[in-house]
Design a protein around this motif. Structure first.
Motif, PDB file in Angstrom:
ATOM      1  N   MET A 137       0.835  -1.215   0.000  1.00 45.48           N
ATOM      2  CA  MET A 137       0.000   0.000   0.000  1.00 45.48           C
ATOM      3  C   MET A 137       0.868   1.263   0.000  1.00 45.48           C
ATOM      4  O   MET A 137       0.569   2.239  -0.697  1.00 45.48           O
ATOM      5  CB  MET A 137      -0.921  -0.010   1.222  1.00 45.48           C
TER       6      MET A 137
ATOM      7  N   ARG B 233       1.055   4.034  -2.854  1.00 42.64           N
ATOM      8  CA  ARG B 233       0.784   5.441  -2.531  1.00 42.64           C
ATOM      9  C   ARG B 233       1.920   6.333  -3.041  1.00 42.64           C
ATOM     10  O   ARG B 233       1.698   7.411  -3.570  1.00 42.64           O
ATOM     11  CB  ARG B 233       0.621   5.587  -1.013  1.00 42.64           C
TER      12      ARG B 233
ATOM     13  N   ARG C  95      -3.742   3.568  -7.305  1.00 41.38           N
ATOM     14  CA  ARG C  95      -4.947   3.356  -6.499  1.00 41.38           C
ATOM     15  C   ARG C  95      -5.511   1.983  -6.833  1.00 41.38           C
ATOM     16  O   ARG C  95      -5.952   1.733  -7.948  1.00 41.38           O
ATOM     17  CB  ARG C  95      -5.996   4.431  -6.781  1.00 41.38           C
ATOM     18  N   CYS C  96      -5.463   1.096  -5.838  1.00 44.14           N
ATOM     19  CA  CYS C  96      -5.844  -0.298  -6.070  1.00 44.14           C
ATOM     20  C   CYS C  96      -7.185  -0.582  -5.403  1.00 44.14           C
ATOM     21  O   CYS C  96      -7.362  -0.334  -4.213  1.00 44.14           O
ATOM     22  CB  CYS C  96      -4.752  -1.203  -5.497  1.00 44.14           C
ATOM     23  N   ARG C  97      -8.122  -1.138  -6.189  1.00 44.04           N
ATOM     24  CA  ARG C  97      -9.467  -1.402  -5.663  1.00 44.04           C
ATOM     25  C   ARG C  97      -9.456  -2.443  -4.552  1.00 44.04           C
ATOM     26  O   ARG C  97     -10.293  -2.411  -3.648  1.00 44.04           O
ATOM     27  CB  ARG C  97     -10.365  -1.903  -6.815  1.00 44.04           C
TER      28      ARG C  97
ATOM     29  N   PRO D 194      -7.300  -1.514   0.953  1.00 41.24           N
ATOM     30  CA  PRO D 194      -7.934  -0.345   1.579  1.00 41.24           C
ATOM     31  C   PRO D 194      -7.156   0.934   1.242  1.00 41.24           C
ATOM     32  O   PRO D 194      -5.935   0.884   1.071  1.00 41.24           O
ATOM     33  CB  PRO D 194      -7.823  -0.639   3.085  1.00 41.24           C
ATOM     34  N   HIS D 195      -7.876   2.068   1.133  1.00 41.05           N
ATOM     35  CA  HIS D 195      -7.169   3.326   0.848  1.00 41.05           C
ATOM     36  C   HIS D 195      -6.571   3.905   2.119  1.00 41.05           C
ATOM     37  O   HIS D 195      -5.550   4.582   2.083  1.00 41.05           O
ATOM     38  CB  HIS D 195      -8.102   4.332   0.176  1.00 41.05           C
ATOM     39  N   HIS D 196      -7.244   3.616   3.269  1.00 42.67           N
ATOM     40  CA  HIS D 196      -6.708   4.138   4.525  1.00 42.67           C
ATOM     41  C   HIS D 196      -5.535   3.286   4.989  1.00 42.67           C
ATOM     42  O   HIS D 196      -5.626   2.057   5.027  1.00 42.67           O
ATOM     43  CB  HIS D 196      -7.790   4.142   5.609  1.00 42.67           C
TER      44      HIS D 196
ATOM     45  N   THR E 207       1.723  13.273  -1.125  1.00 43.84           N
ATOM     46  CA  THR E 207       0.679  12.244  -0.979  1.00 43.84           C
ATOM     47  C   THR E 207       0.687  11.594   0.402  1.00 43.84           C
ATOM     48  O   THR E 207      -0.119  10.701   0.661  1.00 43.84           O
ATOM     49  CB  THR E 207       0.851  11.139  -2.046  1.00 43.84           C
TER      50      THR E 207
END
Ligand code: ZN
Length: 372
Positions: A289, A293, A298-300, A303-305, A336
């Motif tokens: 992740m 970042r 951006r990976c589906r 998680p983005h968090h 970012t």
């Protein structure tokens, strides 16, 4: 006791066009390996040889085979055994007791690639796009046949293969029970032999199969898949190629981050906490992740968090700490990373630096006092 009663005996056959069974008799008892696919399989005896040779080496005895081996495979087995015995003291050389037949090398034009849906397999598939015709997903390697995530993983790799315009071959095998039963560790030793078994069984469809590298050149430990090992499992109809050994993981992640299919289906997690496809909290998920970042991916399926506390608690190897430093620089330059996250990454790097510095000092202290 005779050699026959203590040796390993193997007998393989096509139980039906899509199923190979390998009956194995060893000093620890008898066992049957079953491998099935959604396409017809071939070369049962040749495909069984990679499974049986490490078992015979483990027991230090003759492997008696019901069937012949071709001269390409016989020559390769000699090299395989030389490499494995130089790495692992618990393995001895085994004699393969089977007729050797001369066969001209004649391999199908198709090129396969082992495809778990992870960073290494997406990188190899994307960068060897013109060569690769088939992707091979094996249920029974990192996901056990009864694992609750098998169906989800299959759905994702099917969609990925469709999107990448490759033919997906799905193989199911219980071969991992064989390595567990004989005390052969899966990662460091047996999974490469298991891949060779699958590749040879698929030789009517793919004459060459790529094995995406797990490590980068110069930092390659003894491992079941290895540039000094994989191609020596070749037969007259099948060869493995160790792929992308020269490429680091951050470089691979930067490449796959640009690809919409990889960002839609990526699977990196082996812990699967709470049954998640990618848990987002284990060390491998977190490192992936952060690397994504850093390059704006951006990976589906992740998680983005990113949990700063979990990042701060990471224990990194010196190579991972170097990669983390590059990520800190990249995220700072691109704006970012939040201050919290950047501070947590720095904490993980600092802890790693302190740890490795202590280890090097301890090593120097001991070395200076050794009497030779
Ligand atoms: Zn995870």
């Amino acid at each position: 006791m005779t050699g026959h009663s203590t040796g390993v005996r193997g007998s393989a056959r096509l139980a039906d066009p899509t199923t190979i069974t390998v009956d194995v008799t060893t000093p620890r008892g008898a066992f049957t390996v079953t491998t099935t696919a959604d396409v017809p399989l071939a070369a049962p005896t040749a495909s069984a040889v990679p499974l049986l040779v490490p078992v015979a080496m483990r027991h230090g005895h003759t492997l008696r085979l019901d069937g012949a081996v071709d001269d390409t495979q016989a020559a390769g087995l000699d090299r395989v055994q030389t490499t494995l015995t130089s790495w692992y003291s618990h393995l001895g050389r085994a004699t393969v007791d089977a007729p050797v037949v001369e066969l001209p090398v004649d391999r199908a034009a198709g090129v396969g690639c082992f495809f778990s849906g992870g960073v290494d397999s997406f990188y190899s598939t994307l960068t060897r796009d013109e060569r690769i015709t088939h992707l091979i997903f094996v249920v029974g390697f990192d996901l056990a046949p009864g694992h609750p995530l098998v169906d989800t993983a299959l759905t994702e790799v099917r969609r990925a293969a469709e999107s990448l315009n490759k033919t997906l071959v799905v193989v199911r095998t219980d071969v991992r029970e064989m390595s567990d039963r004989h005390g052969m560790s899966w990662g460091p030793l047996y999974h490469g032999a298991a891949m060779a078994h699958v590749a040879i069984a698929l030789s009517d469809h793919v004459g060459t199969v790529l094995v995406p590298s797990s490590f980068v050149r110069g930092q390659t430990p003894p491992w079941g898949t290895h540039p000094d090992l994989d191609h020596h499992w070749a037969t007259a109809t099948s060869v493995l190629e160790h792929d992308a050994i020269e490429v680091t993981r951050p470089t691979k992640i930067a490449r796959i981050a640009q690809d919409p299919t990889a960002m839609e289906h990526l699977r990196v997690c082996w812990q699967n906490r709470d049954g998640a496809y990618n848990c987002g909290r284990c060390e491998k998920c977190l490192r992936t992740m952060l690397a994504l970042r850093a390059v704006g991916g951006r990976c589906r399926t992740l998680p983005h968090h990113i949990d700063s506390d979990a990042v701060g608690a990471l224990r990194l190897t010196s190579g991972q700490a170097r990669a983390m430093r590059r990520n800190i620089d990249a995220m700072t330059a691109a704006g970012t990373g939040t201050p919290d996250l950047l501070a947590a990454m720095q904490r993980a790097v600092d802890r790693s630096d302190r740890y490795w510095s202590r280890m090097f000092r301890a090593h120097a202290w001991v070395t200076a006092r050794l009497p030779f």
